[in-house]
Write an enzyme that holds these catalytic residues in place. Structure first.
Site, mmCIF file in Angstrom:
data_model
loop_
_atom_site.group_PDB
_atom_site.id
_atom_site.type_symbol
_atom_site.label_atom_id
_atom_site.label_comp_id
_atom_site.label_asym_id
_atom_site.label_seq_id
_atom_site.Cartn_x
_atom_site.Cartn_y
_atom_site.Cartn_z
ATOM 1 N N LYS A 31 0.767 -1.286 0.001
ATOM 2 C CA LYS A 31 -0.086 0.018 0.070
ATOM 3 C C LYS A 31 0.890 1.295 -0.138
ATOM 4 O O LYS A 31 0.578 2.245 -0.727
ATOM 5 C CB LYS A 31 -0.910 -0.128 1.331
ATOM 6 C CG LYS A 31 -1.939 -0.990 1.155
ATOM 7 C CD LYS A 31 -2.799 -0.951 2.429
ATOM 8 C CE LYS A 31 -3.951 -2.335 2.323
ATOM 9 N NZ LYS A 31 -4.541 -2.731 3.554
ATOM 10 N N GLN A 73 -4.213 -1.447 9.921
ATOM 11 C CA GLN A 73 -4.149 -2.785 9.253
ATOM 12 C C GLN A 73 -4.579 -3.584 10.161
ATOM 13 O O GLN A 73 -4.395 -3.739 11.270
ATOM 14 C CB GLN A 73 -2.826 -3.189 8.933
ATOM 15 C CG GLN A 73 -2.653 -4.229 8.158
ATOM 16 C CD GLN A 73 -3.471 -4.311 6.739
ATOM 17 O OE1 GLN A 73 -3.673 -3.152 6.053
ATOM 18 N NE2 GLN A 73 -3.854 -5.567 6.093
ATOM 19 N N ASP A 105 -10.550 3.584 4.557
ATOM 20 C CA ASP A 105 -10.805 2.369 4.823
ATOM 21 C C ASP A 105 -12.555 2.093 4.659
ATOM 22 O O ASP A 105 -13.207 1.148 4.292
ATOM 23 C CB ASP A 105 -10.553 1.400 5.809
ATOM 24 C CG ASP A 105 -9.342 0.128 5.643
ATOM 25 O OD1 ASP A 105 -9.134 0.165 4.285
ATOM 26 O OD2 ASP A 105 -8.587 0.147 6.211
HETATM 27 N N1 GUN Z 1 -6.860 -6.521 6.532
HETATM 28 C C1 GUN Z 1 -6.925 -7.139 5.343
HETATM 29 N N2 GUN Z 1 -7.777 -6.258 4.629
HETATM 30 C C2 GUN Z 1 -7.908 -5.093 5.110
HETATM 31 C C3 GUN Z 1 -8.283 -3.816 4.405
HETATM 32 O O1 GUN Z 1 -8.811 -3.678 3.431
HETATM 33 N N3 GUN Z 1 -8.165 -2.660 5.291
HETATM 34 C C4 GUN Z 1 -7.377 -3.157 6.635
HETATM 35 N N4 GUN Z 1 -7.115 -1.868 7.312
HETATM 36 N N5 GUN Z 1 -6.833 -3.957 7.103
HETATM 37 C C5 GUN Z 1 -7.132 -5.123 6.122
#
Ligand code: GUN
Length: 292
Positions: A53, A97, A120
């Site tokens: 990311k 995350q 998110d």
């Molecule tokens: N863990 C797995 N997918 C995601 C996501 O889309 N965002 C976040 N913050 N954690 C994740």
């Protein structure tokens, strides 16, 4: 043969569009969008996701900062980090995350994120806005699926969509978005889940099937009718007979593809779109801030 919905190509197009708009925001307002990412612990998959990311951000001109806390960090330490970012005007997007270590209350942490920085789309305010059709932040995976349908000119209005999976991150928001009276949307939506006795009975009546369960081989040729559109959100790592591993979706691709009118592969389908939409959401957060 079906249309293969190419998530890699579409995501590259979206990254190009975001990069142009980032450059425009820098030139017109002197604002560089910034995304701060918090990783708690050393889960290998999460570590790779967060690193990717961050790289995606760099590639489109978004500033990214990754902060790592040890798995032993307290809930209060995590919350203090988020609060500091809420107060920092150079931070437009905040991503914590998931999953967090078990001793930390995930919902409390997510509720702490300023909804205006919640790229998110996991904060209850954004979940509520999505539910009633207001502009907030759409979680990246459902947003990516909507973009795929739009950009491949797949009509949803008046169609029957069956969403398999009811997670807060994918199934529930996507079902709500597709049921709304807008485009894409205006669909008749059925949600199937682990409590559904016979999933195939529903999916066989679907014009569009979205599977977001995380179970390899869940959707077989027997689950779809000829000409259905199949969107595979599942990402499952399986071990082959020779000991190597491979990423696969929920859909038995080889068996289902010949019956489908359009289908997403795994890898190279929804996954890259999820990453691209995080960039779009971060840009949106920065643009909204610039307009305040
Ligand atoms: N863990 C797995 N997918 C995601 C996501 O889309 N965002 C976040 N913050 N954690 C994740």
């Amino acid at each position: 043969m079906p249309t293969i919905i190419d998530g890699n190509a579409l995501a590259a197009t979206i990254r190009g569009e975001v990069a142009e708009k980032v450059a425009d925001l820098v030139a017109t307002h002197g604002i560089t969008p910034g995304l701060n990412l918090l990783l708690v612990g050393e889960d290998p998959a999460s570590t790779v996701y967060v690193r990717n990311k961050g790289k995606d951000c760099e590639n489109v001109g978004i500033r990214s900062t990754i902060v790592r806390l040890p798995a032993t960090a307290t809930e209060d330490e995590v919350i203090a980090c988020v609060q500091a970012w809420n107060a920092d005007d150079s931070v437009h997007g905040i991503l914590v995350q998931l999953p967090l270590p078990k001793h930390i209350d995930e919902h409390r942490v997510l509720r702490t994120i300023d909804p205006e920085k919640d790229v998110d789309g996991f904060h209850p305010v954004n979940a509520g806005k999505l539910m009633i059709g207001l502009d907030g932040f759409i979680p990246c995976t459902p947003y990516g699926v909507l973009e795929m349908l739009t950009r491949y000119n797949i009509e949803t209005s008046g169609k029957h969509v069956v969403v398999v999976g009811r997670s807060n991150i994918v199934g529930k928001p996507l079902a709500m978005l597709l049921a709304q009276k807008r485009s894409p949307g205006n669909a008749t939506v059925t949600i199937c889940h682990t409590g559904t006795p016979d999933i195939a009975e529903h999916t066989r009546r679907a014009d569009i099937i979205v599977s977001a369960v995380g179970m390899h081989g869940l959707i077989t040729a027997d689950h779809i009718r000829d000409g259905a559109v199949v969107i595979d959100v599942g990402i499952n790592r399986i071990t082959l007979a020779d000991g190597t591993t491979k990423l696969v979706g929920d859909v038995d691709y080889a068996a289902v593809a010949p019956k489908a009118s359009a289908i997403t592969p795994v890898p190279g389908g929804v996954g890259p779109m999820t990453r691209a939409m995080l960039l779009q959401n971060t840009l949106t957060a920065a643009i909204r801030k610039a307009r305040q």
